[in-house]
Design a protein around this motif. Structure first.
Motif, PDB file in Angstrom:
ATOM      1  N   ALA A  21       0.838  -1.207   0.000  1.00 51.92           N
ATOM      2  CA  ALA A  21       0.000   0.000   0.000  1.00 51.92           C
ATOM      3  C   ALA A  21       0.870   1.254   0.000  1.00 51.92           C
ATOM      4  CB  ALA A  21      -0.925  -0.014   1.212  1.00 51.92           C
ATOM      5  N   GLN A  22       1.969   1.210   0.755  1.00 49.24           N
ATOM      6  CA  GLN A  22       2.865   2.371   0.783  1.00 49.24           C
ATOM      7  C   GLN A  22       3.490   2.617  -0.588  1.00 49.24           C
ATOM      8  OE1 GLN A  22       5.293   1.032   4.065  1.00 49.24           O
ATOM      9  NE2 GLN A  22       4.416   2.571   5.441  1.00 49.24           N
ATOM     10  N   LEU A  23       3.882   1.539  -1.258  1.00 45.88           N
ATOM     11  CA  LEU A  23       4.464   1.690  -2.606  1.00 45.88           C
ATOM     12  C   LEU A  23       3.453   2.283  -3.572  1.00 45.88           C
ATOM     13  CD1 LEU A  23       6.486  -1.610  -3.205  1.00 45.88           C
ATOM     14  CD2 LEU A  23       7.399   0.705  -3.016  1.00 45.88           C
ATOM     15  N   LEU A  24       2.205   1.807  -3.480  1.00 44.43           N
ATOM     16  CA  LEU A  24       1.165   2.287  -4.400  1.00 44.43           C
ATOM     17  C   LEU A  24       0.798   3.742  -4.098  1.00 44.43           C
ATOM     18  CD1 LEU A  24      -1.067  -0.931  -4.493  1.00 44.43           C
ATOM     19  CD2 LEU A  24       0.557  -0.153  -6.231  1.00 44.43           C
ATOM     20  N   LEU A  25       0.764   4.076  -2.815  1.00 47.13           N
ATOM     21  CA  LEU A  25       0.444   5.453  -2.448  1.00 47.13           C
ATOM     22  C   LEU A  25       1.567   6.395  -2.881  1.00 47.13           C
ATOM     23  CD1 LEU A  25      -1.547   7.374  -1.150  1.00 47.13           C
ATOM     24  CD2 LEU A  25      -0.588   6.817   1.092  1.00 47.13           C
ATOM     25  N   ALA A  26       2.804   5.945  -2.702  1.00 45.82           N
ATOM     26  CA  ALA A  26       3.945   6.759  -3.141  1.00 45.82           C
ATOM     27  C   ALA A  26       3.844   7.043  -4.638  1.00 45.82           C
ATOM     28  CB  ALA A  26       5.244   6.028  -2.824  1.00 45.82           C
ATOM     29  N   GLU A  27       3.406   6.018  -5.387  1.00 41.00           N
ATOM     30  CA  GLU A  27       3.265   6.178  -6.838  1.00 41.00           C
ATOM     31  C   GLU A  27       2.230   7.251  -7.165  1.00 41.00           C
ATOM     32  OE1 GLU A  27       5.041   4.873  -9.057  1.00 41.00           O
ATOM     33  OE2 GLU A  27       3.919   5.049 -10.938  1.00 41.00           O
ATOM     34  N   VAL A  28       1.090   7.170  -6.481  1.00 46.68           N
ATOM     35  CA  VAL A  28      -0.007   8.118  -6.722  1.00 46.68           C
ATOM     36  C   VAL A  28       0.428   9.546  -6.358  1.00 46.68           C
ATOM     37  CG1 VAL A  28      -2.239   8.782  -5.743  1.00 46.68           C
ATOM     38  CG2 VAL A  28      -1.882   6.454  -6.559  1.00 46.68           C
ATOM     39  N   LEU A  29       1.253   9.657  -5.327  1.00 46.66           N
ATOM     40  CA  LEU A  29       1.697  10.978  -4.873  1.00 46.66           C
ATOM     41  C   LEU A  29       2.956  11.451  -5.601  1.00 46.66           C
ATOM     42  CD1 LEU A  29       1.080  10.528  -1.032  1.00 46.66           C
ATOM     43  CD2 LEU A  29      -0.327  11.788  -2.672  1.00 46.66           C
ATOM     44  N   GLY A  30       3.458  10.591  -6.500  1.00 46.59           N
ATOM     45  CA  GLY A  30       4.628  10.998  -7.283  1.00 46.59           C
ATOM     46  C   GLY A  30       5.920  11.033  -6.475  1.00 46.59           C
ATOM     47  N   LEU A  31       6.001  10.176  -5.444  1.00 49.16           N
ATOM     48  CA  LEU A  31       7.213  10.148  -4.609  1.00 49.16           C
ATOM     49  C   LEU A  31       8.173   9.092  -5.132  1.00 49.16           C
ATOM     50  CD1 LEU A  31       5.446   9.961  -1.144  1.00 49.16           C
ATOM     51  CD2 LEU A  31       6.434  11.998  -2.191  1.00 49.16           C
ATOM     52  N   GLY A  32       9.445   9.315  -4.935  1.00 51.66           N
ATOM     53  CA  GLY A  32      10.442   8.279  -5.258  1.00 51.66           C
ATOM     54  C   GLY A  32      10.276   7.115  -4.292  1.00 51.66           C
ATOM     55  N   GLU A  33      10.510   5.881  -4.792  1.00 49.66           N
ATOM     56  CA  GLU A  33      10.284   4.690  -3.974  1.00 49.66           C
ATOM     57  C   GLU A  33      11.164   4.645  -2.730  1.00 49.66           C
ATOM     58  OE1 GLU A  33      10.415   0.667  -5.826  1.00 49.66           O
ATOM     59  OE2 GLU A  33       9.028   1.604  -7.247  1.00 49.66           O
ATOM     60  N   ARG A  34      12.393   5.098  -2.858  1.00 47.77           N
ATOM     61  CA  ARG A  34      13.346   4.947  -1.762  1.00 47.77           C
ATOM     62  C   ARG A  34      12.979   5.797  -0.551  1.00 47.77           C
ATOM     63  NH1 ARG A  34      17.504   1.818  -3.737  1.00 47.77           N
ATOM     64  NH2 ARG A  34      17.592   1.887  -6.005  1.00 47.77           N
ATOM     65  N   GLU A  35      12.551   7.034  -0.836  1.00 43.23           N
ATOM     66  CA  GLU A  35      12.238   7.913   0.299  1.00 43.23           C
ATOM     67  C   GLU A  35      10.788   7.758   0.762  1.00 43.23           C
ATOM     68  OE1 GLU A  35      12.414  10.029  -3.402  1.00 43.23           O
ATOM     69  OE2 GLU A  35      13.825   8.536  -2.669  1.00 43.23           O
ATOM     70  N   ALA A  36      10.001   6.977   0.028  1.00 40.18           N
ATOM     71  CA  ALA A  36       8.553   6.990   0.222  1.00 40.18           C
ATOM     72  C   ALA A  36       8.107   6.636   1.639  1.00 40.18           C
ATOM     73  CB  ALA A  36       7.898   6.041  -0.766  1.00 40.18           C
ATOM     74  N   ARG A  37       8.700   5.577   2.212  1.00 37.93           N
ATOM     75  CA  ARG A  37       8.176   5.099   3.506  1.00 37.93           C
ATOM     76  C   ARG A  37       8.411   6.138   4.594  1.00 37.93           C
ATOM     77  NH1 ARG A  37       9.305  -0.971   4.857  1.00 37.93           N
ATOM     78  NH2 ARG A  37       7.263  -0.674   5.776  1.00 37.93           N
ATOM     79  N   ALA A  38       9.622   6.705   4.631  1.00 28.52           N
ATOM     80  CA  ALA A  38       9.926   7.728   5.639  1.00 28.52           C
ATOM     81  C   ALA A  38       9.017   8.941   5.421  1.00 28.52           C
ATOM     82  CB  ALA A  38      11.390   8.135   5.542  1.00 28.52           C
ATOM     83  N   TRP A  39       8.836   9.312   4.146  1.00 25.80           N
ATOM     84  CA  TRP A  39       7.994  10.480   3.823  1.00 25.80           C
ATOM     85  C   TRP A  39       6.568  10.238   4.308  1.00 25.80           C
ATOM     86  CZ3 TRP A  39       3.627  12.243   1.578  1.00 25.80           C
ATOM     87  CH2 TRP A  39       3.574  13.604   1.255  1.00 25.80           C
ATOM     88  N   LEU A  40       6.040   9.075   4.013  1.00 29.73           N
ATOM     89  CA  LEU A  40       4.640   8.785   4.362  1.00 29.73           C
ATOM     90  C   LEU A  40       4.447   8.787   5.887  1.00 29.73           C
ATOM     91  CD1 LEU A  40       3.860   5.977   1.763  1.00 29.73           C
ATOM     92  CD2 LEU A  40       2.933   8.295   1.764  1.00 29.73           C
ATOM     93  N   ARG A  41       5.453   8.239   6.598  1.00 28.79           N
ATOM     94  CA  ARG A  41       5.362   8.233   8.069  1.00 28.79           C
ATOM     95  C   ARG A  41       5.310   9.654   8.614  1.00 28.79           C
ATOM     96  NH1 ARG A  41       8.584   3.704   8.309  1.00 28.79           N
ATOM     97  NH2 ARG A  41      10.502   4.928   8.264  1.00 28.79           N
ATOM     98  N   ALA A  42       6.105  10.542   8.001  1.00 29.65           N
ATOM     99  CA  ALA A  42       6.209  11.910   8.510  1.00 29.65           C
ATOM    100  C   ALA A  42       5.064  12.800   8.021  1.00 29.65           C
ATOM    101  CB  ALA A  42       7.552  12.502   8.090  1.00 29.65           C
ATOM    102  N   HIS A  43       4.253  12.320   7.087  1.00 29.11           N
ATOM    103  CA  HIS A  43       3.203  13.168   6.494  1.00 29.11           C
ATOM    104  C   HIS A  43       1.824  12.545   6.626  1.00 29.11           C
ATOM    105  CE1 HIS A  43       6.838  14.879   4.761  1.00 29.11           C
ATOM    106  NE2 HIS A  43       6.134  15.963   4.527  1.00 29.11           N
ATOM    107  N   ASP A  44       1.603  11.921   7.790  1.00 30.12           N
ATOM    108  CA  ASP A  44       0.315  11.288   8.086  1.00 30.12           C
ATOM    109  C   ASP A  44      -0.897  12.152   7.780  1.00 30.12           C
ATOM    110  OD1 ASP A  44       0.729   8.787   8.923  1.00 30.12           O
ATOM    111  OD2 ASP A  44       0.245   9.131  11.034  1.00 30.12           O
ATOM    112  N   THR A  45      -0.766  13.450   8.045  1.00 23.60           N
ATOM    113  CA  THR A  45      -1.938  14.330   7.944  1.00 23.60           C
ATOM    114  C   THR A  45      -1.993  15.072   6.612  1.00 23.60           C
ATOM    115  OG1 THR A  45      -0.684  16.060   9.058  1.00 23.60           O
ATOM    116  CG2 THR A  45      -2.095  14.680  10.450  1.00 23.60           C
ATOM    117  N   ASP A  46      -1.031  14.818   5.728  1.00 23.10           N
ATOM    118  CA  ASP A  46      -1.101  15.440   4.397  1.00 23.10           C
ATOM    119  C   ASP A  46      -2.329  14.915   3.656  1.00 23.10           C
ATOM    120  OD1 ASP A  46       1.378  16.477   5.054  1.00 23.10           O
ATOM    121  OD2 ASP A  46       2.106  16.317   2.988  1.00 23.10           O
TER     122      ASP A  46
END
Ligand code: GLN
Length: 289
Positions: A21-46
């Motif tokens: 789910a994190q990989l798919l969400l990163a894709e939808v948000l246009g995030l790079g795969e490598r930084e995606a998990r840390a980014w998603l953790r830090a941006h819960d409320t985005d």
């Protein structure tokens, strides 16, 4: 509006694995795969906008129906290379990197080696070898013209040279082809009635199954190898977790030496290979003698 945290909760409620789910969400948000998990953790409320939310939902539904994440993203990393993949080719597996590492070891003894990959699919093995050994002359074969197209377009995109031939195993090679120093293959090797196939329903059957015991392709490759191998050449094959003894026996019966197997990441003997003896003439030579 939906937040990142809510979107991931929705995925969990649908039973989609959190990492997928994190990989798919990163894709939808246009995030790079490598930084995606840390980014998603830090941006819960985005917030996701409506098109992003809909796209994410559509991807979740497809994942839930069993489509591999690699097909949903259209790419898969293999041996440090980012490959484009789709339903015409098997998704490259990390286990197959064992075959690549073994092949690169074998090639240490050769300069400008001639390499053949039978049943190349996405081109994963061949491209990893072409990158690891820029002096190699790499030919790939696939029965599926569409798979061959995927392999060759991966080669172009990665700036690596492959020669592609369409056809069934050795029959794809033109007459008079010079023998090879290394032949590698991750052929189909699953038995036709294996219940495990239900989990692989989205991948091409042609790349997965091979006869009642799964060994038809491996038998054909080993049986036809002799005329295409230079003295001292290696044949390395990936196979099922319980097929190592059978593949070793087939290689020894065909006259291969130094037959050995290597384990995959789960500790199963997953690859088996052997060397074509230096003293023994290839079958085609002995016939003409
Ligand atoms: N390793 C794959 C699987 O069992 C099958 C690949 C193949 O048949 N070559 O999921």
């Amino acid at each position: 509006m939906t937040t990142v945290a809510q979107a991931l909760q929705e995925a969990a409620a649908l039973g989609v694995d959190r990492f997928d789910a994190q990989l798919l969400l990163a894709e939808v948000l246009g995030l790079g795969e490598r930084e995606a998990r840390a980014w998603l953790r830090a941006h819960d409320t985005d917030l996701l906008d409506e098109p992003q939310r809909q796209r994410f939902r559509a991807l979740l539904q497809r994942r839930r129906a069993g489509e591999p994440v690699a097909y949903l993203l259209g790419r898969k990393e293999f041996h440090g290379l980012m490959l484009q993949v789709g339903p015409d080719v098997l998704v490259p597996r990390p286990d197959t990197e064992v075959l690549v590492d073994w092949a690169l070891e074998v090639l240490k003894g050769w300069s400008a080696p001639r390499v053949l990959d039978l049943g190349t699919g996405s081109g994963a093995i061949a491209l990893a070898l072409a990158r690891g050994r820029p002096d190699a002359d790499v030919t790939v074969v696939d029965l599926s013209p569409r798979a061959l197209q995927v392999a060759l377009s991966n080669a172009t995109r990665l700036g690596l040279a492959l020669r592609g031939l369409q056809g069934s195993w050795w029959q794809a090679l033109p007459g008079g082809e010079a023998p090879f120093d290394l032949v590698v293959s991750n052929p189909p090797y699953i038995a036709e009635d294996d219940p495990h196939l239900a989990d692989l329903a989205h991948e091409p059957r042609l790349a997965l199954t091979s006869g009642p015991d799964g060994l038809d392709a491996i038998r054909a490759i080993i049986a036809g190898a002799a005329p295409h191998l230079r003295a001292g050449a290696w044949l390395l094959l990936e196979h099922g977790h319980d097929q190592a003894d059978a593949v070793q026996a087939l290689l020894r019966q065909a006259g291969f030496e130094a037959v050995d197997s290597r384990c995959d990441l789960a500790g199963h003997r997953r690859c088996t290979g052997g060397a074509w003896p230096a003293h023994r003439p290839a079958a085609s030579e002995s016939r003409s003698a």
